[in-house]
Design a protein around this motif. Structure first.
Motif, PDB file in Angstrom:
ATOM      1  N   TRP A  83       0.872  -1.225  -0.005  1.00  0.00           N
ATOM      2  CA  TRP A  83      -0.177   0.276   0.010  1.00  0.00           C
ATOM      3  C   TRP A  83       0.814   1.336  -0.170  1.00  0.00           C
ATOM      4  O   TRP A  83       0.296   2.322  -0.270  1.00  0.00           O
ATOM      5  N   LEU A  84       1.952   0.932   0.339  1.00  0.00           N
ATOM      6  CA  LEU A  84       2.904   2.370   0.649  1.00  0.00           C
ATOM      7  C   LEU A  84       3.072   3.192  -0.625  1.00  0.00           C
ATOM      8  O   LEU A  84       2.952   4.362  -0.675  1.00  0.00           O
ATOM      9  N   PRO A  85       3.524   2.763  -1.748  1.00  0.00           N
ATOM     10  CA  PRO A  85       3.909   3.483  -3.015  1.00  0.00           C
ATOM     11  C   PRO A  85       2.529   4.086  -3.430  1.00  0.00           C
ATOM     12  O   PRO A  85       2.467   5.356  -3.748  1.00  0.00           O
ATOM     13  N   ALA A  86       1.578   3.329  -3.378  1.00  0.00           N
ATOM     14  CA  ALA A  86       0.136   3.984  -3.904  1.00  0.00           C
ATOM     15  C   ALA A  86      -0.359   5.117  -2.940  1.00  0.00           C
ATOM     16  O   ALA A  86      -0.738   6.116  -3.488  1.00  0.00           O
ATOM     17  N   ALA A  87       0.154   5.048  -1.563  1.00  0.00           N
ATOM     18  CA  ALA A  87      -0.484   5.972  -0.695  1.00  0.00           C
ATOM     19  C   ALA A  87       0.507   7.186  -0.679  1.00  0.00           C
ATOM     20  O   ALA A  87      -0.206   8.512  -0.906  1.00  0.00           O
ATOM     21  N   ILE A  88       1.613   7.089  -0.903  1.00  0.00           N
ATOM     22  CA  ILE A  88       2.582   8.185  -1.159  1.00  0.00           C
ATOM     23  C   ILE A  88       2.313   8.980  -2.316  1.00  0.00           C
ATOM     24  O   ILE A  88       2.221  10.265  -2.475  1.00  0.00           O
ATOM     25  N   GLY A  89       2.269   8.066  -3.680  1.00  0.00           N
ATOM     26  CA  GLY A  89       1.988   8.854  -4.766  1.00  0.00           C
ATOM     27  C   GLY A  89       0.508   9.436  -4.837  1.00  0.00           C
ATOM     28  O   GLY A  89       0.242  10.563  -5.594  1.00  0.00           O
TER      29      GLY A  89
END
Length: 275
Positions: A83-89
């Motif tokens: 979930w991390l890249p999606a949340a950051i982006g």
């Protein structure tokens, strides 16, 4: 037809595909704006319904075309934190448009001149309206370009047909966007020719954003999940900050909601059926 477009896209590459796809969305904006030569205004109920439709398309595209592939790609890169890249982006995309919104002088379609946003200026109302729709179109072009770039890398959940479906959906909702710029200008006394010019000019940023998005993803594969969710965050910000408020300023809010439902459904069908 879709098979032909898919083969053609593979042949010309993701950057040229993004350019052609966003040129198509620009063309449909121009077609919508061209109606100003035949009509001076449209009923407010129709106008709000079309704006709602636009919001529905953008919300559906943000999830099915962008966030879902971003999360699938992240599962391979960060199995423990998919979930991390999606949340950051996603957050960065929203903050990017937030920054442009605060810095760029603009005026939303159904708002009075005294309600203009961004840096204070004495620019004409028509210029402020044009800038508002231009801000709206940046994430749309970016989304198409990023998805073509992702498809070229074979990213899980991102295919050429999905990128084509996104371009079709964006193009469909760009048609009323062209009207949304040209008709108010004409109603305020601007000539038909100038109203059309400003209407189509609002989407000229889409091919630029599309090519930049495709180039970024093609040359920096590691940014792919971030880029997909970045485009989604940018589109969601536009819908919540601009599109929805514009539909809630008159008595046709129910029509706007029905338009939203219709746009969401059509984009969902396009993405699931073609993607």
């Amino acid at each position: 037809m879709i098979t032909f477009l898919e083969d053609f896209s593979r042949e010309v590459g993701p950057v040229m595909s993004a350019l052609l796809a966003t040129a198509f969305t620009w063309l449909l904006t121009a077609l919508g704006a061209s109606l100003v030569f035949f009509f001076k205004e449209i009923k407010r109920s129709v106008f709000d319904t079309m704006l709602g439709f636009t919001g529905g398309v953008m919300i559906a595209a943000s999830f099915w075309s962008l966030l879902a592939p971003s999360i699938k790609q992240s599962e391979e890169m960060f199995p423990d934190y998919p979930w991390l890249p999606a949340a950051i982006g996603f957050l960065l995309g929203g903050l990017f448009i937030f920054g442009l919104d605060k810095l760029t002088p603009h005026l939303h379609i159904n708002f009075g001149k005294e309600e203009s946003e961004g840096v204070s200026t004495k620019w004409h109302k028509s210029t402020l309206l044009l800038l508002a729709i231009t801000l709206h179109n940046i994430p749309e072009g970016l989304a198409v370009g990023v998805l073509f770039g992702a498809a070229a890398h074979g990213a899980d959940g991102a295919t050429i047909t999905a990128a084509i479906a996104l371009a079709i959906g964006i193009g469909i909702q760009n048609f009323p966007e062209g009207m949304a710029v040209s008709m108010p200008l004409r109603r305020n006394g601007v000539s038909r020719r100038k109203s059309f010019w400003y209407g189509q000019l609002s989407a000229v940023v889409e091919p630029v954003a599309g090519v930049l998005g495709a180039v970024a993803v093609v040359h920096m594969q590691n940014v792919l999940p971030y880029a997909l969710s970045f485009a989604a965050g940018a589109m969601i910000f536009v819908v919540v900050e601009e599109v929805i408020p514009e539909t809630q300023r008159d008595k046709y809010t129910d029509w706007a909601v029905l338009g939203f439902m219709g746009g969401f459904t059509i984009m969902m069908i396009l993405d699931v059926a073609l993607g």
